[in-house]
Design a protein around this motif. Structure first.
Motif, PDB file in Angstrom:
ATOM      1  N   GLN A  98       0.572  -1.189  -0.042  1.00  0.00           N
ATOM      2  CA  GLN A  98      -0.072  -0.178  -0.070  1.00  0.00           C
ATOM      3  C   GLN A  98       0.832   1.088   0.061  1.00  0.00           C
ATOM      4  O   GLN A  98       1.926   1.420   0.367  1.00  0.00           O
ATOM      5  N   THR A  99       0.282   2.124  -0.651  1.00  0.00           N
ATOM      6  CA  THR A  99       0.946   3.459  -0.526  1.00  0.00           C
ATOM      7  C   THR A  99       0.041   4.593  -0.234  1.00  0.00           C
ATOM      8  O   THR A  99      -1.056   4.956  -0.746  1.00  0.00           O
ATOM      9  N   LEU A 100       0.482   5.375   0.950  1.00  0.00           N
ATOM     10  CA  LEU A 100      -0.176   6.393   1.487  1.00  0.00           C
ATOM     11  C   LEU A 100       0.341   7.626   1.560  1.00  0.00           C
ATOM     12  O   LEU A 100       1.674   7.705   1.275  1.00  0.00           O
ATOM     13  N   PRO A 101      -0.237   8.897   1.349  1.00  0.00           N
ATOM     14  CA  PRO A 101       0.263  10.202   1.349  1.00  0.00           C
ATOM     15  C   PRO A 101       1.472  10.108   2.447  1.00  0.00           C
ATOM     16  O   PRO A 101       1.124   9.712   3.840  1.00  0.00           O
ATOM     17  N   LEU A 102       2.337  11.006   2.292  1.00  0.00           N
ATOM     18  CA  LEU A 102       3.410  11.353   3.311  1.00  0.00           C
ATOM     19  C   LEU A 102       3.045  12.427   4.040  1.00  0.00           C
ATOM     20  O   LEU A 102       2.443  13.434   3.503  1.00  0.00           O
ATOM     21  N   ALA A 103       3.436  12.460   5.291  1.00  0.00           N
ATOM     22  CA  ALA A 103       3.353  13.644   6.323  1.00  0.00           C
ATOM     23  C   ALA A 103       4.451  13.666   7.205  1.00  0.00           C
ATOM     24  O   ALA A 103       5.042  12.895   7.394  1.00  0.00           O
ATOM     25  N   ALA A 161      13.980  15.075  11.629  1.00  0.00           N
ATOM     26  CA  ALA A 161      12.634  15.127  10.825  1.00  0.00           C
ATOM     27  C   ALA A 161      12.529  14.033   9.437  1.00  0.00           C
ATOM     28  O   ALA A 161      13.506  13.471   9.198  1.00  0.00           O
ATOM     29  N   LEU A 162      11.500  13.400   9.797  1.00  0.00           N
ATOM     30  CA  LEU A 162      11.056  12.185   8.924  1.00  0.00           C
ATOM     31  C   LEU A 162       9.757  12.318   8.192  1.00  0.00           C
ATOM     32  O   LEU A 162       8.970  13.509   8.434  1.00  0.00           O
ATOM     33  N   GLN A 163       9.669  11.801   7.131  1.00  0.00           N
ATOM     34  CA  GLN A 163       8.215  11.577   6.471  1.00  0.00           C
ATOM     35  C   GLN A 163       7.478  10.266   6.533  1.00  0.00           C
ATOM     36  O   GLN A 163       8.233   9.401   6.456  1.00  0.00           O
ATOM     37  N   VAL A 164       6.482  10.374   6.970  1.00  0.00           N
ATOM     38  CA  VAL A 164       5.711   8.936   7.424  1.00  0.00           C
ATOM     39  C   VAL A 164       4.450   8.923   6.553  1.00  0.00           C
ATOM     40  O   VAL A 164       3.637   9.732   6.270  1.00  0.00           O
TER      41      VAL A 164
END
Length: 162
Positions: A33-38, A50-53
Motif C-alpha cells: 500500500q502507498t499512503l500520502p506522506l506527512a 525530521a522524517l516523512q511518514v
C-alpha cells in the motif's frame, strides 16, 4: 481399523493445513500500500530528526502496514496510530524489509525499540506498555539517526487524539 486410519489421516491433514496457515505468504501474493506522506519529528537527545511518514490509522491500513514493500527511503517510515491506548504486538508476516519498530506511549515518548526485525517472521514483537502509536523505519535507522528510548515523537494529528 479403517475408522482409526481415517481419523489419523484427517488429523494429519488438519495439522498440515494448520502448519501451512502459519507460513509467510510469498511476496508476490500481495500488493504494497502507498499512503500520502506527512511530516513527523523525533526530538532526540542530540536534536530534532525530521522524517516523512505514511499514516496507518484505520484497521485496514494498520493490518497491511509495510507488507510487500521492497524498498523505503532512509528518512521515510510508517506511523501506526491506534484509536485506544493499549499494549500492542506486531509481526513481520509478508514484510520483506527488515525494520526498526518503535513503540510510542500516549505522551509521545518512545517506550521501546525492536531494532532490526526479521523479515517474514511470525514471532510477536511487543510493546513495553500501553501504546498510542508505532513508528516503523528501515532496520538500523533508529541507531543511525540517534533515536532512542525516552525520545519524543512529535506528530500534530497524534497530539490532538484522545
Amino acid at each position: 481399523m479403517g475408522f482409526r486410519a481415517a481419523a489419523v489421516c484427517m488429523m494429519l491433514l488438519a495439522w498440515t493445513g494448520m502448519a501451512a496457515a502459519f507460513q509467510p505468504d510469498p511476496p508476490e501474493m500481495g500488493t504494497a500500500q502507498t499512503l500520502p506522506l506527512a511530516p513527523l519529528t523525533v526530538e532526540t537527545r542530540k536534536g530534532r530528526v525530521a522524517l516523512q511518514v505514511q499514516v496507518a490509522d484505520t484497521d485496514t491500513t494498520r493490518q497491511t502496514g509495510l507488507m510487500y514493500r521492497t524498498s523505503m527511503p532512509e528518512r521515510e517510515g510508517m506511523l501506526f496510530i491506534f484509536p485506544h491506548v493499549h499494549p500492542v504486538a506486531f509481526w513481520m508476516k509478508n514484510t520483506i524489509l527488515p525494520l526498526d519498530i518503535i513503540f510510542v506511549d500516549a505522551a509521545g515518548r518512545i517506550m521501546n525499540i525492536a531494532a532490526g526485525t526479521t523479515p517474514f517472521s511470525l514471532r510477536p514483537i511487543t510493546s513495553d506498555g500501553p501504546t498510542k502509536a508505532v513508528l516503523e523505519l528501515n532496520a538500523g535507522a533508529s541507531a543511525r539517526l540517534g533515536i532512542g528510548v525516552g525520545d519524543r515523537v512529535v506528530f500534530e494529528p497524534l497530539v490532538r487524539l484522545p
